[in-house]
Design an enzyme around this catalytic site. Structure first.
Site, PDB file in Angstrom:
ATOM      1  N   TYR A  17     -14.426  10.316 -43.872  1.00 46.84           N
ATOM      2  CA  TYR A  17     -13.536  10.798 -44.715  1.00 46.84           C
ATOM      3  C   TYR A  17     -13.616  11.565 -46.025  1.00 46.84           C
ATOM      4  CZ  TYR A  17     -12.011   6.525 -42.200  1.00 46.84           C
ATOM      5  OH  TYR A  17     -11.796   5.661 -41.208  1.00 46.84           O
ATOM      6  N   TYR A 144      -3.855  -0.950 -39.297  1.00 48.98           N
ATOM      7  CA  TYR A 144      -4.818   0.195 -39.089  1.00 48.98           C
ATOM      8  C   TYR A 144      -5.781  -0.407 -37.905  1.00 48.98           C
ATOM      9  CZ  TYR A 144      -9.479   2.642 -39.448  1.00 48.98           C
ATOM     10  OH  TYR A 144     -10.446   3.219 -38.968  1.00 48.98           O
ATOM     11  N   ASP A 245      -6.214  -7.838 -32.891  1.00 49.59           N
ATOM     12  CA  ASP A 245      -7.104  -6.880 -33.313  1.00 49.59           C
ATOM     13  C   ASP A 245      -8.063  -7.780 -34.309  1.00 49.59           C
ATOM     14  OD1 ASP A 245      -8.906  -5.275 -34.748  1.00 49.59           O
ATOM     15  OD2 ASP A 245      -7.589  -3.546 -35.103  1.00 49.59           O
ATOM     16  N   LYS A 274     -17.677  -5.170 -35.222  1.00 43.97           N
ATOM     17  CA  LYS A 274     -17.968  -5.323 -36.816  1.00 43.97           C
ATOM     18  C   LYS A 274     -19.083  -6.378 -36.907  1.00 43.97           C
ATOM     19  CE  LYS A 274     -14.398  -3.012 -39.533  1.00 43.97           C
ATOM     20  NZ  LYS A 274     -15.108  -1.816 -39.836  1.00 43.97           N
TER      21      LYS A 274
END
Length: 428
Positions: A17, A144, A245, A274
């Site tokens: 980003y 997200y 998720d 993760k």
């Protein structure tokens, strides 16, 4: 790492980003151990980010390192098509034993975003033979799910990370995000928006997908477990698969091994990533029920149409298995409880600070929701100067430290966060 290396980095290497023309400053890290990152000049920073949720047992954990060393002597990578290996079997046995008993089948992938893509493919292929109209997904705003295209399509369409691609993505159904806060009172009409959408569109919806209890990069919001209970009931009633998720929340971060446990529900498809390898290597897993996997296998073309090159990478599977061994010793429960207690004691008292809109704490996660957007470059310099590594975004200053963090280091993270609020030029 010298000055020339940093110049090369700023001219040639893209970071997440960030701009390649006018990039944010990068800080040179040459090593890490426990909760400390070592800069090239020898200074140490207390890591408050766990490398974006992942490094739950700290850096250079000797047991995880040894697992990698042991496996690399045998095979570091081999294709998974037509081949199976002991690390994959060991890992899948662990995952099946640790997750809901209905989740019996596992697809191993190589990143969180890819896990979401696979979960969405599972849902689409589940319906393919029976109902071609079921090709849309229902989710909630402020979510997200990753940066690949299908993952972006079910992330908040107004989120600044993804709205650039809005005209290129499929248009799915977005219910209002829950207003009932975790630990607060349940607002009865909170589910109304979701209920209206699922009742009106259930014939078009392939699956519901959301982050359980904690909405991550979409705003770090923590919502009431009753909302998730209601979603599960509607999915069951309309026979629509529920995808959860847990890529960010899985493996103890919220105070439960998995966040869905707060609502006492079970998903039809579960995405993990993760922290699955303790922050050592990239890996993800998608677990599903026998019903869904059998239907996919019975529908054309008789298989799940996905096969990453590094699927079930033996090194990643071996270290993930050892990571889960550490978790199964249950020290994480006390560690996360102690972190949570310190966060409440030292962070909650600043909720009336003039720059603070809200303080949110759950498990080993703490969020300061500021009243103004943050100047990331300036505040990052301040954090590094004060010996901590914290990476804010938008209006949020947040931490999710490694479970092994000591009280002194955690208190320093908190004190520097609070101190930063007193400098008006850090805010836009």
């Amino acid at each position: 790492m010298d000055k020339n290396d940093l110049i090369f980095n700023s001219r040639h290497i893209w970071h997440p980003y960030d701009s390649i023309i006018n990039p944010l400053p990068c800080y040179p890290i040459v090593s890490a151990k426990g909760v400390f990152l070592t800069l090239s000049n020898g200074r140490k920073l207390i890591d408050g980010m766990s490398s974006w949720w992942a490094t739950i047992h700290g850096y250079n954990n000797p047991r995880l390192n040894q697992a990698l060393k042991n496996q690399i002597k045998n095979v570091s990578h081999i294709m998974f098509g037509g081949i199976v290996h002991p690390p994959a079997i060991s890992l899948c046995k662990k995952l099946i034993s640790m997750t809901d008993r209905k989740l019996e089948h596992i697809f191993l992938a190589d990143s969180g975003s890819v896990a979401i893509e696979i979960a969405m493919k599972m849902a689409l292929q589940y319906w393919k033979k029976k109902d071609f109209k079921k090709r849309f997904f229902l989710t909630i705003k402020n979510g997200y799910h990753g940066d690949t295209f299908s993952a972006m399509s079910v992330s908040d369409p107004e989120n600044s990370i993804h709205k650039l691609y809005r005209n290129y993505l499929p248009i799915h159904f977005f219910a209002d995000s829950p207003k009932s806060k975790f630990g607060g009172e349940w607002i009865k009409n909170d589910i109304n928006s979701f209920e209206i959408l699922i009742k009106k569109n259930f014939k078009k919806i392939a699956a519901v997908i959301l982050e359980p209890i904690v909405q991550g990069a979409g705003g770090m919001r923590f919502y009431h477990p009753t909302y998730l209970k209601k979603v599960r009931l509607f999915c069951t009633y309309y026979k629509i698969p529920l995808i959860l998720d847990e890529i960010a929340t899985g493996f103890g971060r919220t105070g439960k091994l998995f966040a869905y446990e707060y609502a006492d529900v079970s998903p039809d498809i579960l995405c993990l990533g993760k922290a699955i390898t303790g922050g050592t290597l990239t890996l993800s897993a998608v677990l599903t029920t026998k019903k869904i996997s059998k239907k996919i296998s019975n529908n054309y073309p008789g298989c799940l149409m996905h096969g990453p090159t590094f699927m079930a990478n033996p090194l990643a599977c071996a270290v993930a298995t050892e990571n889960l061994n550490i978790l199964q010793e249950n020290k994480w429960k006390k560690q996360v409880f102690n972190i949570n207690k310190i966060l409440y004691k030292y962070l909650l008292p600043i909720k009336n600070h003039p720059m603070v809109d809200d303080i949110r704490i759950l498990g080993a996660i703490a969020v300061i929701d500021c009243k103004k957007e943050i100047n990331i470059e300036k505040i990052q310099q301040f954090f590094v100067k004060n010996g901590v590594w914290i990476r804010p975004f938008k209006k949020l200053i947040y931490i999710m430290p490694a479970y092994i963090i000591d009280k002194k280091s955690l208190k320093k993270l908190i004190s520097v966060m609070i101190k930063s609020l007193n400098y008006y030029f850090f805010f836009i």
